[in-house]
Design an enzyme around this catalytic site. Sequence first.
Site, mmCIF file in Angstrom:
data_model
loop_
_atom_site.group_PDB
_atom_site.id
_atom_site.type_symbol
_atom_site.label_atom_id
_atom_site.label_comp_id
_atom_site.label_asym_id
_atom_site.label_seq_id
_atom_site.Cartn_x
_atom_site.Cartn_y
_atom_site.Cartn_z
ATOM 1 N N ASP A 125 0.863 -1.184 0.000
ATOM 2 C CA ASP A 125 0.000 0.000 0.000
ATOM 3 C C ASP A 125 0.900 1.235 0.000
ATOM 4 O O ASP A 125 2.128 1.124 -0.072
ATOM 5 C CB ASP A 125 -0.957 -0.023 1.207
ATOM 6 C CG ASP A 125 -2.323 0.556 0.834
ATOM 7 O OD1 ASP A 125 -2.363 1.731 0.419
ATOM 8 O OD2 ASP A 125 -3.333 -0.163 0.922
ATOM 9 N N HIS B 167 -2.731 3.220 -4.571
ATOM 10 C CA HIS B 167 -2.176 2.661 -3.324
ATOM 11 C C HIS B 167 -0.759 2.133 -3.533
ATOM 12 O O HIS B 167 -0.405 1.059 -3.024
ATOM 13 C CB HIS B 167 -3.087 1.552 -2.780
ATOM 14 C CG HIS B 167 -4.367 2.069 -2.180
ATOM 15 N ND1 HIS B 167 -4.413 2.699 -0.958
ATOM 16 C CD2 HIS B 167 -5.649 2.077 -2.643
ATOM 17 C CE1 HIS B 167 -5.668 3.048 -0.681
ATOM 18 N NE2 HIS B 167 -6.436 2.699 -1.690
ATOM 19 N N GLU C 82 -9.718 2.638 -5.427
ATOM 20 C CA GLU C 82 -9.385 4.002 -5.033
ATOM 21 C C GLU C 82 -8.164 4.551 -5.762
ATOM 22 O O GLU C 82 -7.263 5.112 -5.142
ATOM 23 C CB GLU C 82 -9.141 4.050 -3.517
ATOM 24 C CG GLU C 82 -10.354 3.626 -2.712
ATOM 25 C CD GLU C 82 -10.109 3.646 -1.207
ATOM 26 O OE1 GLU C 82 -11.013 4.095 -0.481
ATOM 27 O OE2 GLU C 82 -9.036 3.208 -0.758
#
Length: 545
Positions: A176, A247, A319
């Site tokens: 991440d 990420h 995302e």
Amino acid sequence: MNDLIPAPRHVHDYTGHFALGPETCLMAGEGTATTERWLRGVLGAATGFPLAAGDTAANAVQLYLHPMVTKDLGEEGYRLMVRHDTVHLVGGGPAGLFWGAQTLRQLLGPDAFRRAPLPDRHWRLPVTHIQDSPRFRWRGLMLDVARHFMPKEGVLRHLDLMAAHKLNVFHFHLTDDQGWRVEIKRYPRLTEVGSWRARTKIGHRASPLWEDKPHGGFYTQDDIREIVAYAAERHITVVPEIDVPGHSQAAIAAYPELGNTDVVTASTEGSTALSVWDDWGISANVLAPTDNTLRFYEGVFEELLELFPSEFVHVGGDECRKDQWRQSPAAQARIRELGLADEDELQSWFVGHFDKWLTARGRRLIGWDEIIEGGLAKGAAVSSWRGYAGGIAAARAGHDVVMCPEQYVYLDHRQAPGEDEPVPIGFVRTLEDVYRFEPVPAQLTEDEARHVLGTQANVWTEVMEDQGRVDYQTYPRLTAFAEVAWSALPAPAERDFAGFERRMSVHYRRLDALGVGYRPPSGPLPWQRRPGVLGRPIEGAPPNR
Ligand code: ACM
């Protein structure tokens, strides 16, 4: 009635008991080796008995596989027949036998969960006949080891806890913005640079508190092999996740050419260089859509496929902020060159590349539900996290789905409304809310619902810095989740939560014996509180229920 969790499909109790003692033998038939080793190890430790191999039918626990059980209950099903003088544990396959062994341990009582015998204990199994099999084939737990690293010992411990709850898929969130946790031999900087950050935000991102010391850690490839083998011995599949194209800041910090170098955003105040992110949220720094990036990640996935034999490989896809792609002349040129309409199609192109790449190697891609937005190749599957909608759309389009809606099974969300709840994040999702979670969306037809492989609970660790915090958020709710994933429960409103709570009163003692720092029903213990650490509670019921 017994106190088994998850509740088995059929139980018929009789009177009397089987006494397990120092002379009790363990007779293991063909195909039963994992369960034989596990039972002898675990029950041997708890009771102090040798459970020697033997060939007398009396005073024995007999393990074997049988095609009738396979036919009636499937590979993951089992029959457990406890008589006064002998125990038959029969698996539909090696996994079913193993789940049956978990039931057998529960029947021996909470002290069977300890690792050394207590004095003067008697070990009895009630005479019973149990037939059992799971509702779903994917009964998962996702653990985020990127936001806070969990040392290998902790991961092995969670695999044992999963096994005790008959969960069988460990989704390993390895990368991440805040850390890269797996050794990749051809790209050493991923762990040299990407596996640690200089400091860490304490609490939600709006919190002013920092822990001003480095945080980091990673698994060597041998650590990963050990984890995967340990899981396999417990009939748990490890699904690795490498999150792309968002990420990804830790990877970009290690190899800046992976980023959108014409527009890169410095991540730390007062600095111009990109570093592993020390704050929470969604970083603007995403992968550049170049051939170099694709080749780089093919290299990562090549090493990953060697380590993880799982059918599915998770590529994240969630995302991905598009700001940099919008601003970057190079990304815009790429969009035109590929004939794409916009940045959303660029993301879809990126994920689609790895879908084809994995399919060509006999694997299947799985990603968060954002990956369906630009259209998905045939074999790919979806983790539906933004409510049910993504899962419904994916199943209707013929894709397999794993249901993990954040409104129900994001275990970072707070589990009670009280002031004492440590670092409260999100909606209140109580033990009962999780117990009444229904993985299969009501909108799906029976045919479409066949695409629901199962369900998964997700543990995101921004505010879980150590074992105590992870235990507190995960338990007891993962226990309710395990029953949802395994047992044939009625519709949510008809579920017997009072009965579950009654069984939980025994299960808490099992968790105590295992050393799990769960949230007690009465609320956090003094040392489980985090006074002064800012969370981000959201009031009211979650949307999209
Ligand atoms: C996610 O929670 N971003 C999958």
